[in-house]
Design a protein around this motif. Sequence first.
Motif, PDB file in Angstrom:
ATOM      1  N   ALA A   1       0.857  -1.285   0.022  1.00  8.22           N
ATOM      2  CA  ALA A   1      -0.270  -0.109  -0.131  1.00  8.22           C
ATOM      3  C   ALA A   1       0.778   1.295   0.046  1.00  8.22           C
ATOM      4  CB  ALA A   1      -0.898   0.162   1.124  1.00  8.22           C
ATOM      5  N   ILE A   2       2.029   1.214   0.757  1.00  5.35           N
ATOM      6  CA  ILE A   2       2.817   2.330   0.854  1.00  5.35           C
ATOM      7  C   ILE A   2       3.361   2.575  -0.608  1.00  5.35           C
ATOM      8  CG2 ILE A   2       5.016   3.388   1.907  1.00  5.35           C
ATOM      9  CD1 ILE A   2       3.909   2.007   4.559  1.00  5.35           C
ATOM     10  N   TYR A   3       3.961   1.567  -1.290  1.00  6.12           N
ATOM     11  CA  TYR A   3       4.632   1.614  -2.527  1.00  6.12           C
ATOM     12  C   TYR A   3       3.581   2.032  -3.425  1.00  6.12           C
ATOM     13  CZ  TYR A   3       6.731   0.056  -6.756  1.00  6.12           C
ATOM     14  OH  TYR A   3       7.135  -0.058  -8.189  1.00  6.12           O
ATOM     15  N   GLY A   4       2.249   1.448  -3.294  1.00  6.32           N
ATOM     16  CA  GLY A   4       1.322   1.737  -4.439  1.00  6.32           C
ATOM     17  C   GLY A   4       0.963   3.211  -4.063  1.00  6.32           C
ATOM     18  N   THR A   5       0.789   3.873  -3.141  1.00  5.83           N
ATOM     19  CA  THR A   5       0.686   5.166  -2.982  1.00  5.83           C
ATOM     20  C   THR A   5       1.639   6.130  -3.504  1.00  5.83           C
ATOM     21  OG1 THR A   5      -0.512   4.744  -0.842  1.00  5.83           O
ATOM     22  CG2 THR A   5       0.346   6.953  -1.163  1.00  5.83           C
ATOM     23  N   ILE A   6       2.908   5.758  -3.159  1.00  7.26           N
ATOM     24  CA  ILE A   6       4.042   6.668  -3.859  1.00  7.26           C
ATOM     25  C   ILE A   6       4.104   6.356  -5.147  1.00  7.26           C
ATOM     26  CG2 ILE A   6       6.643   6.667  -4.063  1.00  7.26           C
ATOM     27  CD1 ILE A   6       6.714   5.632  -0.886  1.00  7.26           C
ATOM     28  N   LEU A   7       4.079   5.271  -5.959  1.00  2.74           N
ATOM     29  CA  LEU A   7       4.019   4.990  -7.430  1.00  2.74           C
ATOM     30  C   LEU A   7       2.756   5.661  -7.832  1.00  2.74           C
ATOM     31  CD1 LEU A   7       4.894   3.456  -9.641  1.00  2.74           C
ATOM     32  CD2 LEU A   7       3.499   1.834  -9.242  1.00  2.74           C
ATOM     33  N   PHE A   8       1.597   5.615  -7.560  1.00  4.35           N
ATOM     34  CA  PHE A   8       0.384   6.455  -8.038  1.00  4.35           C
ATOM     35  C   PHE A   8       0.534   7.846  -8.067  1.00  4.35           C
ATOM     36  CE2 PHE A   8      -4.285   7.233  -8.253  1.00  4.35           C
ATOM     37  CZ  PHE A   8      -4.414   6.570  -9.535  1.00  4.35           C
TER      38      PHE A   8
ATOM     39  N   THR B   1      -1.061   2.275 -15.756  1.00  5.61           N
ATOM     40  CA  THR B   1       0.531   2.038 -15.275  1.00  5.61           C
ATOM     41  C   THR B   1       0.383   1.171 -13.840  1.00  5.61           C
ATOM     42  OG1 THR B   1       0.901   3.978 -16.585  1.00  5.61           O
ATOM     43  CG2 THR B   1       2.636   3.053 -15.096  1.00  5.61           C
ATOM     44  N   LEU B   2      -0.240   1.651 -13.136  1.00  5.05           N
ATOM     45  CA  LEU B   2      -0.245   1.039 -11.673  1.00  5.05           C
ATOM     46  C   LEU B   2      -0.844  -0.185 -11.702  1.00  5.05           C
ATOM     47  CD1 LEU B   2      -0.083   1.269  -8.563  1.00  5.05           C
ATOM     48  CD2 LEU B   2      -2.462   2.058  -8.569  1.00  5.05           C
ATOM     49  N   VAL B   3      -2.006  -0.549 -12.616  1.00  5.75           N
ATOM     50  CA  VAL B   3      -2.376  -1.950 -12.961  1.00  5.75           C
ATOM     51  C   VAL B   3      -1.265  -2.779 -13.579  1.00  5.75           C
ATOM     52  CG1 VAL B   3      -4.106  -3.446 -14.072  1.00  5.75           C
ATOM     53  CG2 VAL B   3      -4.693  -1.173 -12.928  1.00  5.75           C
ATOM     54  N   VAL B   4      -0.489  -2.230 -14.418  1.00  4.76           N
ATOM     55  CA  VAL B   4       0.511  -3.033 -15.009  1.00  4.76           C
ATOM     56  C   VAL B   4       1.613  -3.334 -13.972  1.00  4.76           C
ATOM     57  CG1 VAL B   4       2.455  -2.765 -16.680  1.00  4.76           C
ATOM     58  CG2 VAL B   4       0.124  -2.177 -17.446  1.00  4.76           C
ATOM     59  N   PHE B   5       1.847  -2.356 -13.221  1.00  2.00           N
ATOM     60  CA  PHE B   5       3.037  -2.766 -12.155  1.00  2.00           C
ATOM     61  C   PHE B   5       2.333  -3.813 -10.913  1.00  2.00           C
ATOM     62  CE2 PHE B   5       5.189   1.033 -13.469  1.00  2.00           C
ATOM     63  CZ  PHE B   5       6.836   0.776 -12.856  1.00  2.00           C
TER      64      PHE B   5
ATOM     65  N   MET C   1      -1.579  -2.429  -3.220  1.00  2.00           N
ATOM     66  CA  MET C   1      -1.118  -1.552  -4.275  1.00  2.00           C
ATOM     67  C   MET C   1      -2.377  -0.860  -4.661  1.00  2.00           C
ATOM     68  SD  MET C   1       1.936  -3.161  -6.497  1.00  2.00           S
ATOM     69  CE  MET C   1       2.243  -1.780  -7.260  1.00  2.00           C
ATOM     70  N   LEU C   2      -3.486  -1.516  -5.117  1.00  2.00           N
ATOM     71  CA  LEU C   2      -4.752  -0.918  -5.880  1.00  2.00           C
ATOM     72  C   LEU C   2      -5.332  -0.344  -4.764  1.00  2.00           C
ATOM     73  CD1 LEU C   2      -5.698  -4.020  -8.024  1.00  2.00           C
ATOM     74  CD2 LEU C   2      -4.342  -1.966  -8.623  1.00  2.00           C
ATOM     75  N   ILE C   3      -5.581  -0.741  -3.486  1.00  2.00           N
ATOM     76  CA  ILE C   3      -6.342  -0.112  -2.457  1.00  2.00           C
ATOM     77  C   ILE C   3      -5.708   1.166  -2.240  1.00  2.00           C
ATOM     78  CG2 ILE C   3      -6.860  -0.141   0.115  1.00  2.00           C
ATOM     79  CD1 ILE C   3      -6.993  -3.133  -0.308  1.00  2.00           C
ATOM     80  N   ALA C   4      -4.530   1.252  -2.311  1.00  2.00           N
ATOM     81  CA  ALA C   4      -3.633   2.715  -2.064  1.00  2.00           C
ATOM     82  C   ALA C   4      -4.365   3.694  -2.984  1.00  2.00           C
ATOM     83  CB  ALA C   4      -2.269   2.380  -2.164  1.00  2.00           C
ATOM     84  N   ALA C   5      -4.570   3.238  -4.318  1.00  2.00           N
ATOM     85  CA  ALA C   5      -4.894   4.283  -5.185  1.00  2.00           C
ATOM     86  C   ALA C   5      -6.533   4.713  -5.328  1.00  2.00           C
ATOM     87  CB  ALA C   5      -4.836   3.675  -6.508  1.00  2.00           C
ATOM     88  N   VAL C   6      -7.107   4.052  -4.325  1.00  2.00           N
ATOM     89  CA  VAL C   6      -8.482   4.638  -4.063  1.00  2.00           C
ATOM     90  C   VAL C   6      -8.901   6.155  -3.760  1.00  2.00           C
ATOM     91  CG1 VAL C   6     -10.788   4.154  -2.973  1.00  2.00           C
ATOM     92  CG2 VAL C   6      -9.414   2.276  -3.846  1.00  2.00           C
ATOM     93  N   PRO C   7      -7.948   6.599  -2.714  1.00  2.00           N
ATOM     94  CA  PRO C   7      -8.313   8.004  -2.286  1.00  2.00           C
ATOM     95  C   PRO C   7      -7.975   8.908  -3.468  1.00  2.00           C
ATOM     96  CG  PRO C   7      -7.373   6.967  -0.399  1.00  2.00           C
ATOM     97  CD  PRO C   7      -7.177   6.102  -1.678  1.00  2.00           C
ATOM     98  N   SER C   8      -7.012   8.887  -4.070  1.00  2.00           N
ATOM     99  CA  SER C   8      -6.440   9.538  -5.258  1.00  2.00           C
ATOM    100  C   SER C   8      -7.315   9.645  -6.343  1.00  2.00           C
ATOM    101  CB  SER C   8      -4.924   9.502  -5.467  1.00  2.00           C
ATOM    102  OG  SER C   8      -4.202  10.036  -4.249  1.00  2.00           O
ATOM    103  N   THR C   9      -7.694   8.463  -6.708  1.00  2.00           N
ATOM    104  CA  THR C   9      -8.615   8.111  -7.748  1.00  2.00           C
ATOM    105  C   THR C   9      -9.913   8.882  -7.607  1.00  2.00           C
ATOM    106  OG1 THR C   9      -7.665   6.015  -8.252  1.00  2.00           O
ATOM    107  CG2 THR C   9      -9.944   6.268  -9.246  1.00  2.00           C
ATOM    108  N   ILE C  10     -10.600   8.714  -6.320  1.00  2.00           N
ATOM    109  CA  ILE C  10     -11.757   9.552  -5.823  1.00  2.00           C
ATOM    110  C   ILE C  10     -11.442  11.002  -6.499  1.00  2.00           C
ATOM    111  CG2 ILE C  10     -13.338  10.095  -4.038  1.00  2.00           C
ATOM    112  CD1 ILE C  10     -12.842   7.305  -3.084  1.00  2.00           C
TER     113      ILE C  10
END
Length: 187
Positions: free
Chosen positions: A16-23, A76-80, A113-122
């Motif tokens: 989740a931390i990596y996903g947040t940074i990457l996203f 790109t996040l989904v590919v990672f 990784m995917l859960i981390a993207a939810v706040p920014s995606t919203i």
Amino acid sequence: MTGWTAVRDRVVSADAIYGTILFGALIGASSGAHSANGEGDGIPGDASFHGIALHFGDAAIDRTAVLDTLLLAGVTLVVFWLAHVYARTIAGHGAAKSVRHALGEALEESSGMLIAAVPSTIVLLLGVAGVLPDSADWSLVLAVIVLGVLGWQSFAERGSGIGGRIAGALASALLGLALVVLNAGVH
């Protein structure tokens, strides 16, 4: 494992931390690409860091640019994420587990990784809908806040006092911001 523990293990995880940074880096890099020169527009509070252009206060919402940012960062996040699932599956299968079992574990472990993207995606979706100006910029701010909260939570679980929690939150948020900036420069 209780419901809260399962959620906690997905949300407060290395993935989740990596996903947040990457996203965040992907959003910064792709939203900065829509700027003509990658610099602020002169409005106080604007900034530009290695391809991440923050333009708080811009009047118009460019819905197409926000949608492009969301799609590019999301795909790109989904590919990672798929690469992480693949790597964990192969490594797990090599550890004498069945492919099905290894894949199940990989999907569960990498879900952060995917859960981390939810706040920014919203936040980005609010920009696409025309509701929130500067949504790409606010999604980056939110990503840094999320990293700070994760730092706070980590120190709280270790029994740190309020000073330790604040220090953990600030260190996590600042390190996360630095990694977002560096990652955006690379991507």
